[in-house]
Enzyme design. Structure first.
Site, PDB file in Angstrom:
ATOM      1  CG  ASN A 120      20.925  -7.543 -26.812  1.00  0.00           C
ATOM      2  OD1 ASN A 120      21.464  -6.554 -25.235  1.00  0.00           O
ATOM      3  ND2 ASN A 120      20.115  -7.476 -26.227  1.00  0.00           N
ATOM      4  CD  GLU A 178      24.097  -9.576 -24.096  1.00  0.00           C
ATOM      5  OE1 GLU A 178      23.719  -8.392 -23.899  1.00  0.00           O
ATOM      6  OE2 GLU A 178      24.836  -9.942 -24.913  1.00  0.00           O
ATOM      7  CG  ASP A 207       7.574  -4.186 -15.529  1.00  0.00           C
ATOM      8  OD1 ASP A 207       8.072  -4.572 -15.050  1.00  0.00           O
ATOM      9  OD2 ASP A 207       7.072  -4.188 -16.857  1.00  0.00           O
TER      10      ASP A 207
END
Length: 413
Positions: free
Chosen positions: A128, A191, A237
């Site tokens: 990942n 990915e 964020d």
């Protein structure tokens, strides 16, 4: 990444800052004032650093080799089929996070944070890659915000269940195609293949001493995530507000590989690069899902919606229910989406005045609003209930079929 910086320079999209700049607040403030790539040549006196590497759709289009107007449609056709080429092993040195100009962005942040770093993890034959914010604890330890249920967290959980640590490698300063691929939900193990596809078909990778594969990067950190936890946050964020303190896993850094005269990449929290990398990878997914229920023309996650919480979908209606079907498909494709507006082909979805015009002239509240309470949203939304429950609203701002003549907009030839 260096080749891409030069491509940006050729397109007059680079601002060079030659004077000395601090990594605490000053560099982030400068980056906040522009969408161009900012190149700091003397960060904290001697380091080189870039911010806003992909802070505009034009930059992302340059990075991926697509026409800007056709980005979403082309990305929706991805096959995740690029070739990954093994090129050898990285030689690692003893780690020292204090030797990297990691930034502190805002006054109430818990400390210095890695924001552009891609975490590559591997366990049980599953690989990942994803971006996580990481707080520097000391010269060899980081605290990582791992969202529960996402792939890195899932792999960590499996490793811990077997009494093992999760091997990881962290890259800083990769080609934007690699960064974009790591932000995209792709099939398991794909990915790196997606990054290779975006880079023209192939991608070279190197093996770290813990067995994790990484692409070319300015800085590579390797290590493990174990069972130790610590407080992480506050941190600004995507919404520009402070995300609260949470308990987070600790990463132990065991090795470090650095290029000669490295270029550090920092992403400004809540800046346009953050918004585009976090939200834009969902646009092709929404495009594909809406295409399953009607004819889709374009998708946009808006800057005003933090690049993540608000979407606009352009469709061509084939039946009267298509607008509402498109709303439901968009929510299914992107579960953090909070509000979505569906419009007709004549609306420019990158012009918010045009979208507002569609709402003003084509929406009846009793007929065209869909209110869905008590559903999973984003854990980053300050209006959330608990750690993610919220209310979603869909707006069908399309013309009623059979009455198009009543909505003709006056214009000159």
């Amino acid at each position: 990444m260096r080749n891409f910086i030069e491509k940006m320079r050729e397109n007059d999209l680079v601002i060079d800052i030659e004077e000395e700049v601090s990594s605490v607040y000053e560099a982030p403030k400068i980056a906040a004032g522009t969408d161009k790539l900012v190149f700091f040549h003397k960060l904290d006196g001697s380091y080189r650093s870039v911010m806003n590497v992909t802070a505009s759709r034009k930059a992302i289009a340059l990075a991926l080799g697509y026409n800007e107007d056709e980005l979403v449609e082309n990305l929706s056709k991805a096959e995740y089929s690029g070739e990954v080429n093994y090129k050898g092993r990285h030689y690692m040195h003893p780690p020292n996070l204090f030797s990297i100009p990691i930034m502190k962005h805002f006054p109430l942040d818990a400390g210095r944070y890695l924001t552009s770093a891609v975490v590559f993890s591997e366990y049980g034959g599953v690989r990942n890659a994803s971006i996580h914010r990481m707080l520097v604890l000391d010269e060899k330890h980081l605290a990582a915000r791992l969202v529960e249920g996402r792939h890195t967290h899932t792999l960590l959980k499996k490793a811990l269940e077997n009494g093992e640590k999760l091997p990881i490698a962290i890259t800083i300063g990769t080609h934007p195609a690699v960064t974009f691929a790591s932000c995209t939900r792709v099939p398991e193990n794909k990915e790196l293949n997606f990054a290779a596809e975006l880079m023209g078909g192939s991608l070279d990778v190197y093996e770290c001493s813990n067995g994790v594969l990484v692409p070319d990067a300015e800085i590579v950190l390797e290590g493990f995530i174990g069972k130790d936890m610590t407080d992480e946050g506050p941190f600004v964020d995507i919404t520009g507000t402070y995300d609260p303190v949470r308990s987070a896993p600790v990463i132990e850094i065991t090795g470090m590989h650095v290029k000669n005269d490295p270029i550090y990449h920092g992403i400004l929290p809540a800046g346009n690069e953050h918004k585009l990398l976090m939200g834009m990878p969902y646009e092709p997914k929404i495009y594909r899902t809406v295409a399953g229920v009607t004819t889709v023309r374009d998708v946009l996650l808006t800057t005003g919606g933090c690049g993540y919480l608000h979407g606009v979908v352009k469709i061509r209606k084939n039946t009267e229910g298509d607008g509402k079907n498109a709303v439901m498909a968009a929510f299914a494709a992107h579960t953090s989406l909070k509000h979505v507006v569906v419009v007709d082909e004549d609306i420019d979805i990158r012009n918010m005045e045009d979208v507002e015009y569609a709402i003003a002239t084509r929406v009846r509240g009793d007929r065209d609003l869909m209110i869905i309470p008590g559903v999973r949203g984003s854990s980053l939304d300050p209006s959330r209930i608990g750690d993610g429950l919220n209310v979603k609203i869909g707006v069908d701002a399309t013309m009623e079929m059979g009455k198009k003549d009543e909505f003709i907009r006056a214009e000159w030839d």
